[in-house]
Design an enzyme around this catalytic site. Sequence first.
Site, PDB file in Angstrom:
ATOM      1  N   SER A 272       9.947  -1.537  -9.124  1.00 31.01           N
ATOM      2  CA  SER A 272       9.924  -0.076  -9.225  1.00 31.01           C
ATOM      3  C   SER A 272      10.037   0.556  -7.834  1.00 31.01           C
ATOM      4  O   SER A 272       9.836  -0.122  -6.826  1.00 31.01           O
ATOM      5  CB  SER A 272       8.589   0.283  -9.906  1.00 31.01           C
ATOM      6  OG  SER A 272       8.197   1.594  -9.705  1.00 31.01           O
TER       7      SER A 272
ATOM      8  N   SER B 273       1.114   3.452   4.713  1.00 32.61           N
ATOM      9  CA  SER B 273       1.187   4.836   4.229  1.00 32.61           C
ATOM     10  C   SER B 273       0.681   5.747   5.347  1.00 32.61           C
ATOM     11  O   SER B 273      -0.034   5.278   6.251  1.00 32.61           O
ATOM     12  CB  SER B 273       0.255   4.984   3.018  1.00 32.61           C
ATOM     13  OG  SER B 273       0.084   6.339   2.665  1.00 32.61           O
TER      14      SER B 273
ATOM     15  N   TYR C 131      -7.840   3.639  -1.457  1.00 32.03           N
ATOM     16  CA  TYR C 131      -6.423   3.464  -1.093  1.00 32.03           C
ATOM     17  C   TYR C 131      -6.250   3.584   0.425  1.00 32.03           C
ATOM     18  O   TYR C 131      -5.631   2.734   1.071  1.00 32.03           O
ATOM     19  CB  TYR C 131      -5.591   4.517  -1.820  1.00 32.03           C
ATOM     20  CG  TYR C 131      -4.110   4.473  -1.509  1.00 32.03           C
ATOM     21  CD1 TYR C 131      -3.320   3.428  -1.974  1.00 32.03           C
ATOM     22  CD2 TYR C 131      -3.500   5.474  -0.754  1.00 32.03           C
ATOM     23  CE1 TYR C 131      -1.956   3.390  -1.690  1.00 32.03           C
ATOM     24  CE2 TYR C 131      -2.143   5.451  -0.477  1.00 32.03           C
ATOM     25  CZ  TYR C 131      -1.372   4.406  -0.947  1.00 32.03           C
ATOM     26  OH  TYR C 131      -0.025   4.364  -0.660  1.00 32.03           O
TER      27      TYR C 131
ATOM     28  N   LYS D  95      -5.109   0.705   3.214  1.00 29.36           N
ATOM     29  CA  LYS D  95      -3.933   0.858   4.092  1.00 29.36           C
ATOM     30  C   LYS D  95      -4.362   0.799   5.566  1.00 29.36           C
ATOM     31  O   LYS D  95      -3.653   0.213   6.390  1.00 29.36           O
ATOM     32  CB  LYS D  95      -3.192   2.156   3.765  1.00 29.36           C
ATOM     33  CG  LYS D  95      -2.568   2.192   2.365  1.00 29.36           C
ATOM     34  CD  LYS D  95      -1.489   1.137   2.171  1.00 29.36           C
ATOM     35  CE  LYS D  95      -0.741   1.299   0.859  1.00 29.36           C
ATOM     36  NZ  LYS D  95       0.288   0.260   0.636  1.00 29.36           N
TER      37      LYS D  95
ATOM     38  N   THR E 178       8.562   8.573  -6.136  1.00 28.49           N
ATOM     39  CA  THR E 178       8.490   7.354  -6.961  1.00 28.49           C
ATOM     40  C   THR E 178       7.422   7.577  -8.032  1.00 28.49           C
ATOM     41  O   THR E 178       6.853   8.662  -8.129  1.00 28.49           O
ATOM     42  CB  THR E 178       8.073   6.122  -6.126  1.00 28.49           C
ATOM     43  OG1 THR E 178       6.698   6.264  -5.759  1.00 28.49           O
ATOM     44  CG2 THR E 178       8.932   5.934  -4.887  1.00 28.49           C
TER      45      THR E 178
HETATM   46  N1  LIG Z   1       5.651   6.785  -3.042  1.00 25.44           N
HETATM   47  C1  LIG Z   1       4.898   7.221  -2.045  1.00 25.44           C
HETATM   48  O1  LIG Z   1       4.762   8.445  -1.836  1.00 25.44           O
HETATM   49  C2  LIG Z   1       4.239   6.240  -1.107  1.00 25.44           C
HETATM   50  C3  LIG Z   1       3.668   6.755   0.053  1.00 25.44           C
HETATM   51  C4  LIG Z   1       3.043   5.885   0.940  1.00 25.44           C
HETATM   52  C5  LIG Z   1       3.020   4.530   0.673  1.00 25.44           C
HETATM   53  N2  LIG Z   1       3.587   4.057  -0.466  1.00 25.44           N
HETATM   54  C6  LIG Z   1       3.502   2.607  -0.717  1.00 25.44           C
HETATM   55  O2  LIG Z   1       4.754   2.103  -1.090  1.00 25.44           O
HETATM   56  C7  LIG Z   1       4.569   0.920  -1.868  1.00 25.44           C
HETATM   57  C8  LIG Z   1       5.442   0.994  -3.090  1.00 25.44           C
HETATM   58  O3  LIG Z   1       5.008   2.073  -3.921  1.00 25.44           O
HETATM   59  P1  LIG Z   1       6.020   2.977  -4.765  1.00 25.44           P
HETATM   60  O4  LIG Z   1       5.946   4.334  -4.206  1.00 25.44           O
HETATM   61  O5  LIG Z   1       7.336   2.328  -4.887  1.00 25.44           O
HETATM   62  O6  LIG Z   1       5.230   3.033  -6.168  1.00 25.44           O
HETATM   63  P2  LIG Z   1       5.559   2.385  -7.581  1.00 25.44           P
HETATM   64  O7  LIG Z   1       6.854   2.863  -8.083  1.00 25.44           O
HETATM   65  O8  LIG Z   1       4.330   2.627  -8.400  1.00 25.44           O
HETATM   66  O9  LIG Z   1       5.704   0.824  -7.260  1.00 25.44           O
HETATM   67  C9  LIG Z   1       4.598   0.019  -7.004  1.00 25.44           C
HETATM   68  C10 LIG Z   1       5.044  -1.423  -7.071  1.00 25.44           C
HETATM   69  O10 LIG Z   1       3.899  -2.253  -6.775  1.00 25.44           O
HETATM   70  C11 LIG Z   1       3.810  -3.243  -7.784  1.00 25.44           C
HETATM   71  N3  LIG Z   1       2.437  -3.648  -8.025  1.00 25.44           N
HETATM   72  C12 LIG Z   1       1.371  -2.877  -8.364  1.00 25.44           C
HETATM   73  N4  LIG Z   1       0.293  -3.632  -8.592  1.00 25.44           N
HETATM   74  C13 LIG Z   1       0.691  -4.922  -8.407  1.00 25.44           C
HETATM   75  C14 LIG Z   1       0.047  -6.175  -8.530  1.00 25.44           C
HETATM   76  N5  LIG Z   1      -1.247  -6.292  -8.903  1.00 25.44           N
HETATM   77  N6  LIG Z   1       0.751  -7.298  -8.277  1.00 25.44           N
HETATM   78  C15 LIG Z   1       2.056  -7.211  -7.926  1.00 25.44           C
HETATM   79  N7  LIG Z   1       2.722  -6.067  -7.797  1.00 25.44           N
HETATM   80  C16 LIG Z   1       2.050  -4.932  -8.048  1.00 25.44           C
HETATM   81  C17 LIG Z   1       4.413  -2.610  -9.035  1.00 25.44           C
HETATM   82  O11 LIG Z   1       4.931  -3.624  -9.895  1.00 25.44           O
HETATM   83  P3  LIG Z   1       4.274  -4.147 -11.260  1.00 25.44           P
HETATM   84  O12 LIG Z   1       3.520  -3.016 -11.884  1.00 25.44           O
HETATM   85  O13 LIG Z   1       5.452  -4.629 -12.034  1.00 25.44           O
HETATM   86  O14 LIG Z   1       3.375  -5.287 -10.848  1.00 25.44           O
HETATM   87  C18 LIG Z   1       5.561  -1.804  -8.448  1.00 25.44           C
HETATM   88  O15 LIG Z   1       6.706  -2.609  -8.332  1.00 25.44           O
HETATM   89  C19 LIG Z   1       3.067   0.841  -2.177  1.00 25.44           C
HETATM   90  O16 LIG Z   1       2.461  -0.082  -1.303  1.00 25.44           O
HETATM   91  C20 LIG Z   1       2.579   2.242  -1.860  1.00 25.44           C
HETATM   92  O17 LIG Z   1       1.218   2.264  -1.475  1.00 25.44           O
HETATM   93  C21 LIG Z   1       4.203   4.879  -1.361  1.00 25.44           C
END
Ligand SMILES: NC(=O)c1ccc[n+]([C@@H]2O[C@H](COP(=O)([O-])OP(=O)(O)OC[C@H]3O[C@@H](n4cnc5c(N)ncnc54)[C@H](OP(=O)(O)O)[C@@H]3O)[C@@H](O)[C@H]2O)c1
Length: 263
Positions: A17, A141, A154, A158, A188
């Site tokens: 995702s 993050s 969270y 981080k 996302t």
């Molecule tokens: N979007 C933002 O604004 C933002 C900002 C700062 C940092 N981030 C960071 O970016 C990264 C990706 O997030 P995203 O924004 O792409 O959100 P997302 O669409 O919710 O994706 C999160 C991903 O993490 C995986 N995941 C969650 N729990 C897991 C587990 N127990 N084991 C293995 N995989 C797991 C999910 O896959 P499954 O559910 O299939 O396991 C999914 O592929 C994260 O580390 C997040 O903290 C995002």
Amino acid sequence: MKRNYDNKVIWITGASSGIGAELARQFEQAGARLVLSARNVNGLNELKAKLKHPTKHLVLPLDLAKSETFVGLVSTVINEMGSIDVLVNNGGVSQRANARDTAIEVDREIMEVNYFGPVALTKAALPALKKSCGQLIVISSVAGKFGFHLRSAYSASKHALHGFFESLALEEKDSLCLTMVCPGKINTSISFNALNAKGEASQIIDSNHISGMPVEKCVRIILRAAGREKSEVLMGGKEVLAVYIKRYFPAFFRVLMRKQKPA
Ligand SMILES: NC(=O)c1ccc[n+]([C@@H]2O[C@H](COP(=O)([O-])OP(=O)(O)OC[C@H]3O[C@@H](n4cnc5c(N)ncnc54)[C@H](OP(=O)(O)O)[C@@H]3O)[C@@H](O)[C@H]2O)c1
């Protein structure tokens, strides 16, 4: 560019995702062979099928909370792909609950998935990464730079990533390079999947995430920074400015943050 990803083996966690899936698409365009990991196997298979050269890539289901499986998973990657050149610790889960309401089990779960999981996976993959003079890309993050409402566990997870990976990068500087990535708000499903006080998915999409930076742009910035072996990169909207305000004007930062609404 210092790094060329052509034919390199790049292992991406959280590839089912959001940022992880887009990292897969853009690293493939750069010629990489991918290992796609997350819990949602159907999502990973769908992503693989839509990539241009599906047969080059490996779907490898992984739960970041189950670190006892990681040594076996590393062996599978080496047997199937031959090496590990880049490990992208991207998988993670956010939080939408006040600290006072959040069950301690939920704090532990977030630390397990966001911190201990990436740490254990990196330790298991380290011999292979060092052998290929590899690269670690860690998705932290802006919440890894300052605390914010509803994000206590969270933000702690981080912050912890910075301490661990910056130390590791110093110790292994001759055979490993590290890029820490600090996104602000990226469009996302992160807020939808974020845990509430009871550890359930909030299922609420934050409006400011919808208006956040498009994931394609975020990932283009990540690839450029990683290719140049930058040690840290930030991207997003005006929330990124808070990192610099905290660094240079800490008193003003505190005033500013107290005026922010929980969201
Ligand atoms: N979007 C933002 O604004 C933002 C900002 C700062 C940092 N981030 C960071 O970016 C990264 C990706 O997030 P995203 O924004 O792409 O959100 P997302 O669409 O919710 O994706 C999160 C991903 O993490 C995986 N995941 C969650 N729990 C897991 C587990 N127990 N084991 C293995 N995989 C797991 C999910 O896959 P499954 O559910 O299939 O396991 C999914 O592929 C994260 O580390 C997040 O903290 C995002």
